[in-house]
Motif scaffolding. Structure first.
Motif, PDB file in Angstrom:
ATOM      1  N   GLN A  54       8.938 -27.489  13.994  1.00 52.95           N
ATOM      2  CA  GLN A  54       8.764 -27.273  12.659  1.00 52.95           C
ATOM      3  C   GLN A  54       9.797 -26.095  12.290  1.00 52.95           C
ATOM      4  N   ILE A  55       9.882 -24.990  13.193  1.00 55.83           N
ATOM      5  CA  ILE A  55      10.603 -23.847  13.081  1.00 55.83           C
ATOM      6  C   ILE A  55      11.961 -24.109  12.875  1.00 55.83           C
ATOM      7  N   ALA A  56      12.529 -24.887  13.817  1.00 59.27           N
ATOM      8  CA  ALA A  56      14.080 -25.512  13.592  1.00 59.27           C
ATOM      9  C   ALA A  56      14.097 -26.322  12.291  1.00 59.27           C
ATOM     10  N   ARG A  57      13.304 -27.197  11.901  1.00 57.25           N
ATOM     11  CA  ARG A  57      13.514 -27.878  10.959  1.00 57.25           C
ATOM     12  C   ARG A  57      13.206 -26.912   9.351  1.00 57.25           C
ATOM     13  N   SER A  58      12.563 -25.912   9.555  1.00 53.87           N
ATOM     14  CA  SER A  58      12.550 -24.984   8.413  1.00 53.87           C
ATOM     15  C   SER A  58      13.704 -24.209   8.353  1.00 53.87           C
ATOM     16  N   LEU A  59      14.442 -23.880   9.653  1.00 51.50           N
ATOM     17  CA  LEU A  59      15.595 -23.153   9.484  1.00 51.50           C
ATOM     18  C   LEU A  59      16.843 -23.829   8.835  1.00 51.50           C
ATOM     19  N   LYS A  60      16.742 -25.204   8.918  1.00 54.35           N
ATOM     20  CA  LYS A  60      17.765 -26.288   8.741  1.00 54.35           C
ATOM     21  C   LYS A  60      17.696 -26.606   7.287  1.00 54.35           C
ATOM     22  N   THR A  61      16.370 -26.795   6.732  1.00 54.79           N
ATOM     23  CA  THR A  61      16.168 -27.094   5.486  1.00 54.79           C
ATOM     24  C   THR A  61      15.791 -26.220   4.586  1.00 54.79           C
ATOM     25  N   GLN A  62      15.786 -24.879   5.092  1.00 57.92           N
ATOM     26  CA  GLN A  62      15.263 -23.670   4.341  1.00 57.92           C
ATOM     27  C   GLN A  62      14.095 -23.878   3.604  1.00 57.92           C
ATOM     28  N   LYS A  63      13.105 -24.577   3.961  1.00 59.77           N
ATOM     29  CA  LYS A  63      11.974 -24.709   3.361  1.00 59.77           C
ATOM     30  C   LYS A  63      10.798 -24.630   4.619  1.00 59.77           C
ATOM     31  N   THR A  64       9.678 -23.897   4.229  1.00 57.27           N
ATOM     32  CA  THR A  64       8.789 -23.626   5.400  1.00 57.27           C
ATOM     33  C   THR A  64       7.471 -24.543   5.123  1.00 57.27           C
ATOM     34  N   HIS A  65       7.368 -24.916   3.979  1.00 61.65           N
ATOM     35  CA  HIS A  65       6.118 -25.364   3.738  1.00 61.65           C
ATOM     36  C   HIS A  65       4.761 -24.800   4.227  1.00 61.65           C
ATOM     37  N   ALA A  66       5.227 -23.416   3.956  1.00 63.93           N
ATOM     38  CA  ALA A  66       3.796 -22.560   4.374  1.00 63.93           C
ATOM     39  C   ALA A  66       3.167 -21.857   3.152  1.00 63.93           C
ATOM     40  N   ILE A  67       1.982 -21.415   3.016  1.00 61.99           N
ATOM     41  CA  ILE A  67       1.301 -20.922   1.972  1.00 61.99           C
ATOM     42  C   ILE A  67       1.070 -19.431   2.487  1.00 61.99           C
ATOM     43  N   GLY A  68       1.291 -18.228   1.765  1.00 61.93           N
ATOM     44  CA  GLY A  68       0.890 -17.069   1.828  1.00 61.93           C
ATOM     45  C   GLY A  68      -0.110 -16.936   1.219  1.00 61.93           C
ATOM     46  N   LEU A  69      -1.247 -15.605   1.769  1.00 65.13           N
ATOM     47  CA  LEU A  69      -2.435 -15.471   0.905  1.00 65.13           C
ATOM     48  C   LEU A  69      -2.447 -13.739   1.315  1.00 65.13           C
ATOM     49  N   VAL A  70      -2.618 -13.222   0.005  1.00 63.40           N
ATOM     50  CA  VAL A  70      -2.989 -11.652   0.334  1.00 63.40           C
ATOM     51  C   VAL A  70      -4.054 -11.577  -0.293  1.00 63.40           C
ATOM     52  N   VAL A  71      -5.229 -10.734   0.550  1.00 63.35           N
ATOM     53  CA  VAL A  71      -6.322 -10.465  -0.129  1.00 63.35           C
ATOM     54  C   VAL A  71      -6.584  -8.914   0.027  1.00 63.35           C
ATOM     55  N   ALA A  72      -7.088  -8.384  -0.799  1.00 56.18           N
ATOM     56  CA  ALA A  72      -7.225  -7.071  -0.948  1.00 56.18           C
ATOM     57  C   ALA A  72      -8.450  -6.612  -0.232  1.00 56.18           C
ATOM     58  N   ASP A  73      -8.508  -5.450   0.261  1.00 58.32           N
ATOM     59  CA  ASP A  73      -9.854  -5.168   1.050  1.00 58.32           C
ATOM     60  C   ASP A  73     -10.966  -4.923   0.087  1.00 58.32           C
ATOM     61  N   ILE A  74     -11.949  -5.836   0.385  1.00 53.75           N
ATOM     62  CA  ILE A  74     -13.139  -5.651  -0.772  1.00 53.75           C
ATOM     63  C   ILE A  74     -14.181  -4.665  -0.095  1.00 53.75           C
ATOM     64  N   ASN A  75     -14.259  -3.965   0.999  1.00 54.39           N
ATOM     65  CA  ASN A  75     -14.833  -2.997   1.469  1.00 54.39           C
ATOM     66  C   ASN A  75     -14.602  -1.674   1.076  1.00 54.39           C
ATOM     67  N   PHE A  76     -13.387  -1.397   0.518  1.00 52.88           N
ATOM     68  CA  PHE A  76     -12.979  -0.067   0.118  1.00 52.88           C
ATOM     69  C   PHE A  76     -13.854   0.636  -0.982  1.00 52.88           C
ATOM     70  N   ARG A  77     -14.519   1.712  -0.666  1.00 50.28           N
ATOM     71  CA  ARG A  77     -15.199   2.391  -1.780  1.00 50.28           C
ATOM     72  C   ARG A  77     -14.169   3.363  -2.236  1.00 50.28           C
ATOM     73  N   PHE A  78     -14.586   3.450  -3.462  1.00 48.22           N
ATOM     74  CA  PHE A  78     -13.836   4.695  -4.427  1.00 48.22           C
ATOM     75  C   PHE A  78     -14.552   5.906  -4.302  1.00 48.22           C
ATOM     76  N   SER A  79     -14.039   7.026  -4.211  1.00 45.80           N
ATOM     77  CA  SER A  79     -14.704   8.177  -4.112  1.00 45.80           C
ATOM     78  C   SER A  79     -14.797   8.704  -5.733  1.00 45.80           C
ATOM     79  N   THR A  80     -16.165   9.076  -5.883  1.00 48.15           N
ATOM     80  CA  THR A  80     -16.487   9.469  -7.392  1.00 48.15           C
ATOM     81  C   THR A  80     -16.482  10.755  -7.483  1.00 48.15           C
ATOM     82  N   GLY A  81     -16.119  11.604  -6.607  1.00 44.80           N
ATOM     83  CA  GLY A  81     -15.968  13.098  -6.686  1.00 44.80           C
ATOM     84  C   GLY A  81     -17.401  13.661  -6.426  1.00 44.80           C
TER      85      GLY A  81
END
Length: 83
Positions: A54-81
């Motif tokens: 699949q890596i060789a095929r994606s280099l040839k076709t210039q398509k990876t058929h992969a989906i990326g997902l970015v998830v924010a850190d939901i455990n981050f607590r803001f400082s209230t001062g």
């Protein structure tokens, strides 16, 4: 166990790697490959359990058929001062 590639199938059947590539990519009719040769290539690929690189095929076709997902850190607590 060695991973089978197009060259191995081509040597086994006695044809070029380009012809093996055409047949396994569904272009046998388009490239006017002999029907019996195409069948021998497909049977050899099945016999050796050929898996497309699949890596060789994606280099040839210039398509990876992969989906990326970015998830924010939901455990981050803001400082209230306040302490």
């Amino acid at each position: 166990m060695k991973k089978i590639n197009l060259k191995d199938i081509a040597e086994y059947v006695g044809v070029s790697t380009a012809l093996v590539s055409y047949v396994l990519n569904g272009q046998a009719v388009e490239k006017q490959a002999n029907k019996s040769t195409a069948e021998r290539i497909i049977k050899a690929a099945q016999k050796f359990n050929y898996q497309t690189n699949q890596i060789a095929r994606s280099l040839k076709t210039q398509k990876t058929h992969a989906i990326g997902l970015v998830v924010a850190d939901i455990n981050f607590r803001f400082s209230t001062g306040t302490s």
